[in-house]
Scaffold this active site. Structure first.
Site, PDB file in Angstrom:
ATOM      1  N   GLU A   1       0.761  -1.251   0.016  1.00  0.00           N
ATOM      2  CA  GLU A   1       0.023   0.157  -0.044  1.00  0.00           C
ATOM      3  C   GLU A   1       0.529   1.090  -0.032  1.00  0.00           C
ATOM      4  O   GLU A   1       0.654   2.196  -0.681  1.00  0.00           O
ATOM      5  CB  GLU A   1      -0.785  -0.115   1.083  1.00  0.00           C
TER       6      GLU A   1
ATOM      7  N   HIS B   1     -11.385  -3.778   9.104  1.00  0.00           N
ATOM      8  CA  HIS B   1     -11.814  -3.884   7.762  1.00  0.00           C
ATOM      9  C   HIS B   1     -13.414  -2.925   7.572  1.00  0.00           C
ATOM     10  O   HIS B   1     -13.973  -3.179   6.772  1.00  0.00           O
ATOM     11  CB  HIS B   1     -12.118  -5.147   7.162  1.00  0.00           C
TER      12      HIS B   1
END
Lengths: 336, 338
Positions: free
Chosen positions: A68, A137
């Site tokens: 990321e 999440h």
């Protein structure tokens, strides 16, 4: 019969609307590239990119490694040097891994370099709770990025806006962060054909009303609308404002509504403390609209804890329709 | 005449570059040295209010690495980046003006020493974050490949950055996508106070190239010709579409990490030893030995550099400060939603 389709408004899901925007962008501008984890043949974790890789190939719909920080930085570097990347985080939570590039590089480079460069970068963040995916999440982190000068932060709540705001973001020379609520991906709604943009920095009045103002973001807009229908049956006329852009915030629309109704509820999924609703409240408190308030401002936000796994707990820690109803009734009946 | 006496066993730089190019390289090395000395002197005189990271002793690495680049090629730089700017043809007056925080500076006084950039010359900027420029360089290389510009990006970083996650992610992506980027590690032995021996599991940082299936080579970073030979080969490889490389230039910063450094982590002997290996003296000797310059001409270049820096400091000192009311300008592009 063709006659029938002409009279019916075309409906797409929120995810399909985003895909259509990316399709238009890829077809019309060679500089546009999509980057992200598993956005190619897999189609994205939420099937937003879908089959775009088949149409545009792996050079323009690029699967990145699970990197990321590096991936976000590559997108920043590419945006600085002629490409227009649309970078998809698999979950908005993973932006924590890339904050260095988002906050220290993308947001600041134009300013640090005295305005000699711009970063035409779009980042997409699947966000929010309600999927049973637990604490890493499910977050709503728009306020983190909303705190950073140099970024623009969007939260489209409808398929039409999801497409229009993505196309507006691509026209924008600065880095634009778009938070897409995962529960909305399957929601259907009218989406105009072809190219159009939805303005950045402009809230939408989803339901006009005179008794109180509900300022909501993302998924909460739909909960606010549901609450407003119930309230209407009780004789309480709520105005629902979809903020749409967290930064820059549409001050005029919010203040005008509060001047009219004299009562304000802010509903947002991010953690209540220091969240989007804090900014909306402060904006009102610091303005002349404060004089029009007939009751204290109410904020409904996420609880002061990570998002839990258990479905009942998960529901309990973010505002739900009954919470909005309670707050609105109390405000309207002068109990607060 | 040099071209009638081609020495086949001469060092790479002598064989490869014209006397004019070599003279220009030495001129830039002097400019870097004098810039850094001028910066230090200005700091002592209270003309610079921030800190600074000086690259005195590392001039061969900056200039040698950029020898085969054009203005179309990109570099990303580090917090110790003044030399890279000069190597990439920066204007010394605008550099000093930035250092002094002036409106006439490269960043209009908004960036300072750690953010000097010159996009028109392909310099995408220094960076205040260790490892911050690594993925950005890979992104620039991605643009070059997609847009078919033929440009190569040199990514300068220090030994400290080689332990950042960004380093590993960047090398991996550059290799997976076969991008035209050259990673140039300026290993000056210390990340602030922590030596590579104490911080880095491999002996030579170039060994890490193997993990990403790219060539890695360690060279004497104070030897201009050795640097040029290694980086030129990596640039040629990148330009030919064969992907990234890692070059490690072993060098040394004579000064401390920044102005707060008390030099407690290294010995005076070590510093003296490296000062004996002055890259500018070595380059001067090389050019004199190969009759490209006389000793008087070398002295002339140094004098010239001293004058350029003096003029640059005068320009900076006489330049206007930014206006307070412009403090929030350039956060967003004018005319766009903000």
């Amino acid at each position: 019969m063709n006659a029938m389709t002409k009279t019916e408004l075309r409906e797409l899901s929120y995810a399909e609307a985003i895909r259509e925007a990316m399709d238009i962008a890829l077809a019309s501008d060679e500089r546009v590239v999509l980057m992200g984890e598993d956005i190619g043949v897999y189609g994205g974790a939420f099937q937003v990119t879908g089959d775009l890789v088949e149409k545009y190939g792996t050079d323009r719909v690029m699967d990145t490694p699970i990197s990321e920080l590096g991936g976000a930085g590559v997108a920043v570097g590419a945006a600085l040097t002629g490409l227009k990347p649309i970078f998809e985080f698999q979950f908005s939570d993973f932006a924590a891994l890339a904050m260095e590039q988002i906050v220290n590089q993308a947001a600041k480079v134009r300013y640090m370099l005295g305005g000699s460069v711009s970063v035409p970068l779009v980042m997409r963040f699947p966000a929010g709770s309600g999927t049973g995916a637990a604490a890493q999440h499910s977050q709503s982190i728009e306020a983190w990025l909303g705190h950073v000068p140099g970024l623009k932060v969007l939260q489209p709540s409808t398929p039409e806006d999801a497409k229009g705001m993505l196309l507006a973001a691509l026209e924008d020379p600065d880095p634009v962060m778009i938070f897409e609520h995962k529960i909305l991906y399957k929601m259907k709604g009218h989406v105009p054909e072809g190219y159009y943009t939805t303005p950045i920095g402009k809230a939408a009045i989803r339901r006009p009303g005179k008794d109180l103002t509900i300022v909501a973001t993302s998924m909460m807009v739909h909960k606010a609308m549901a609450a407003a229908e119930t309230l209407a049956a009780e004789g309480i006329d709520a105005e629902v404002i979809d903020l749409r852009t967290v930064r820059p915030m549409d001050r005029e629309t919010v203040l005008a509504s509060v001047r009219k109704t004299g009562r304000l509820v802010c509903v947002y999924e991010g953690v209540k403390t220091l969240g989007v609703g804090a900014e909306v409240s402060a904006m009102v408190a610091e303005s002349d609209a404060f004089d029009f308030l007939d009751a204290p401002i109410v904020r409904l936000g996420g609880a002061e804890c990570p998002i839990p796994y258990n479905p009942e707990l998960e529901k309990a820690v973010v505002p739900q329709v009954p919470d909005i109803l309670d707050a609105a009734r109390n405000l309207a009946k002068g109990r607060i | 005449m040099a071209d009638t006496l081609v020495e086949t066993n001469a060092p790479y730089a002598i064989r490869t570059y014209s006397p004019e190019q070599l003279k220009d390289a030495l001129r830039k090395m002097f400019l870097i040295r004098k810039f850094e000395e001028g910066a230090e002197d200005s700091y002592m005189r209270g003309l610079i209010h921030g800190t600074m990271h000086l690259s005195i002793g590392q001039e061969a690495s900056a200039v040698g690495s950029c020898m085969s680049l054009t203005d179309a090629d990109k570099i990303t730089s580090t917090h110790r980046g003044h030399g890279h700017c000069v190597a990439k043809n920066a204007d010394l007056g605008k550099m000093f003006a930035e250092f002094f925080g002036k409106e006439t500076g490269y960043c209009k006084g908004r960036g300072g020493s750690m953010h000097i950039a010159d996009p028109s010359k392909g310099n995408l900027g220094a960076n205040g974050i260790v490892g911050g420029g690594l993925p950005i360089a890979v992104g620039a290389a991605l643009s070059a490949k997609r847009l078919g510009t033929g440009a190569v990006t040199i990514c300068f970083f220090g030994d400290g950055a080689n332990n950042e996650g960004a380093f590993h992610e960047s090398l991996n992506m550059a290799a997976v996508w076969k991008l035209p980027v050259v990673f140039v590690c300026e290993n000056n032995k210390y990340g602030m106070s922590t030596s590579t021996a104490r911080s880095t599991a491999v002996k030579n940082i170039a060994e890490r190239a193997a993990a990403y299936s790219m060539p890695g080579v360690t060279v004497d970073g104070n030897d201009f010709s050795a640097v040029t030979e290694a980086v030129d080969a990596a640039v040629a490889r990148a330009r030919a579409g064969e992907g990234p490389s890692l070059v490690e230039n072993l060098t040394y910063r004579w000064r401390g990490h920044s102005k707060s450094d008390r030099n407690r982590y290294r010995t005076k002997e070590e510093i003296s030893e490296w000062m004996e290996r002055d890259p500018i003296v070595a380059m001067s000797n090389l050019l004199v030995a190969h009759k490209i310059l006389s000793e008087a001409e070398v002295a002339g270049l140094e004098e010239q550099a001293t004058q350029v820096i003096k003029d640059a400091i005068e320009f900076a000192a006489a330049s206007p400060d930014p206006r307070i009311e412009d403090a929030t300008r350039d956060v967003y592009t004018e005319g766009a939603a903000a």
